[in-house]
Every structure is written in C-alpha cells, then in structure tokens.
Design an enzyme around this catalytic site. Structure first.
Site, PDB file in Angstrom:
ATOM      1  CG  LEU A  44      -1.880  -1.153   1.372  1.00 55.39           C
ATOM      2  CD1 LEU A  44      -2.493  -1.161   2.761  1.00 55.39           C
ATOM      3  CD2 LEU A  44      -2.960  -1.055   0.310  1.00 55.39           C
ATOM      4  CB  ALA A  45       0.215   4.828  -0.550  1.00 51.35           C
ATOM      5  CD  GLU A  46       2.695   6.756   2.644  1.00 54.48           C
ATOM      6  OE1 GLU A  46       3.663   7.428   2.250  1.00 54.48           O
ATOM      7  OE2 GLU A  46       1.596   6.726   2.059  1.00 54.48           O
ATOM      8  CB  THR A  47       2.491  -0.061   6.462  1.00 61.37           C
ATOM      9  OG1 THR A  47       2.007  -0.818   5.346  1.00 61.37           O
ATOM     10  CG2 THR A  47       2.184  -0.811   7.746  1.00 61.37           C
ATOM     11  CG  HIS A  73      -3.183   7.970   3.448  1.00 57.29           C
ATOM     12  ND1 HIS A  73      -1.892   8.145   2.993  1.00 57.29           N
ATOM     13  CD2 HIS A  73      -3.426   6.633   3.383  1.00 57.29           C
ATOM     14  CE1 HIS A  73      -1.387   6.974   2.654  1.00 57.29           C
ATOM     15  NE2 HIS A  73      -2.293   6.040   2.881  1.00 57.29           N
TER      16      HIS A  73
END
Length: 262
Positions: A44-47, A73
């Site tokens: 994902l874009a970020e964890t 986010h």
C-alpha cells in the site's frame, strides 16, 4: 509472534474510495528492517506503525520502499483505529513523529477527524525543463517545498488530463510532484506522483496539503478551503491555514482487520 493489522480507507466516506493505509498498533518497536518488509508485503502507499509512550503515540510511516517523514492519510487511519478499536475516550490523540515532531488528531462530529500538522513552506522557483517534460505540460508556476515540487495550472480539466512519464519522474531529486489548479466545485484540486517512493500516483495525500493549503489560502484570500484529490479513487478534504500549522480534515472507513504471523 502475532500482530494485529487494520486496513482503513482514509479521506473518504465510502469503501474503495480515498487512500488505503495499513495500521499496526504495537507494544514496542520492531526492527526497522522488519517494518519495511511488512510495508513491502502490504504493498500500500503507506503502512503506519504506532507505539504508546505515556500519553502520546509514537508514529512512523513506511511506503513499500522507504520510511517517510510525514503521511497524512495513514495518520488519519491510525487515529480511526485508536478511536474505534482501542478504547480511546478523549477527543484528541497526541502523536509524536521522530521526523516531523508533534502531531495530533481531533475527533469531530459525523465521522470527521482533523489532523493538526506543521506547515510546509513553499517558495516559487523557475520552471524546470526536466520536470515539465516528466509531467507533459508546462505550468503557470512552479514552487518547491521541503520534499516536493508543486506545479500550478489553470484548470481542473488540465489536472485530470495529465498523463505523466513515470520513468522521467523517477529521475527527479525529490520525494514527489504535486500538480494543482482551482477546482470546479471545490476551492482547489490536486494529484500527487511519487514513483521514487514506490507510489506512481498516490490516491489522497494529506502531507501534500501542508504545502497546498498555505499557497491556495494566499491566492484565494481565505483560510478555510475545500479540496479534492483527483486520483481514480478520489478523496475529499477540508483544510485550514493557521500560519505555522495546517488543519486537514477528512473521514475514514474500515476495510480489513487481520493478523500478521511474524
């Protein structure tokens, strides 16, 4: 070792909208390399990873390829998890980022949450040919923040039509590139590209609005603004400029609860 993991769609009030982030609330920090592998596996874009220290939650964010200084986010998603599944009764959660300092998220009415982030000052610079070529359209103005370039255009239609060259973008010396213009039904719109971080186009980028909010506040002569990020998933935000701080509000919805077997 078992580790709970949540996947939350942030800056949206509908499933499969906004920006998905994974969240791990931990008792103590894992090895940095292991957190990076988890983020890579999540893809994902970020964890986001958070550890409670006294009255504060320390917070770190990883893309599939690197640790980043700030992520809006995934912070909103972490607050959603804490408010809804960890018994937080206060209206405000205090976060601390080793890279970005004190942050907080306040719970409002009707599912809204508000990030309180430091402003990213941006300065106007000359247009950069390599940047213009990568985006494919020369802007009316180019600006530079701490980690990103901001390219300003005339209309929402221009933002929607841009098809960047990600190979050229990946060669630029920056975290990412923000393109922005006045919106048709909101104050401003944007898109965000960060292939160097493993994110060709980010669905909704809270941190980008720490740069966009002061710019559009000055241009439009107002401190409270509505914004939309025009990715395929799209996202809606309400931003407020407070000088050295920016408030960024949005909603979030849960998608997945699970457990990592490490």
């Amino acid at each position: 070792m078992k580790q709970k993991i949540y996947q939350i769609d942030a800056f949206t009030d509908r499933l499969f909208g906004g920006n998905p982030a994974a969240v791990c609330i931990m008792d103590s920090w894992l090895d940095r390399g292991l957190m990076q592998k988890i983020a890579e596996e999540n893809n994902l874009a970020e964890t986001a990873f958070a550890v409670k220290k006294g009255d504060t939650y320390e917070l770190r964010w990883f893309t599939p390829e690197t640790e980043v200084d700030l992520c809006g986010h995934a912070t909103l998603a972490t607050a959603f998890v804490l408010f809804n599944y960890y018994g937080i009764t206060e209206n405000t959660i205090q976060f601390y980022s080793p890279r970005s300092g004190e942050l907080n998220v306040k719970k409002g009415a009707n599912g809204w949450m508000t990030l309180d982030f430091p402003t990213d000052p941006i300065v106007a610079i000359r247009n950069i040919a390599e940047l213009d070529n990568a985006i494919g359209l020369t802007p009316i103005k180019t600006l530079k923040g701490k980690t990103d370039y901001v390219m300003v255009y005339n209309s929402q239609q221009e933002i929607e039509a841009i098809q960047p060259n990600f190979h050229l973008l990946n060669q630029l010396d920056c975290r990412g590139v923000i393109i922005t213009a006045p919106g048709d039904d909101v104050d401003f719109v944007s898109r965000f590209f960060a292939p160097k971080c493993g994110i060709p186009e980010d669905p909704v980028t809270g941190s980008a609005h720490t740069s966009l909010t002061p710019y559009w506040s000055e241009v439009l002569g107002k401190t409270k603004l509505t914004a939309k990020q025009l990715s395929k998933r799209q996202g809606n935000l309400v931003c407020e400029y407070l000088g050295n701080r920016v408030k960024i509000s949005g909603k979030a919805v849960p998608y997945l609860f699970g457990e990592i077997d490490i």
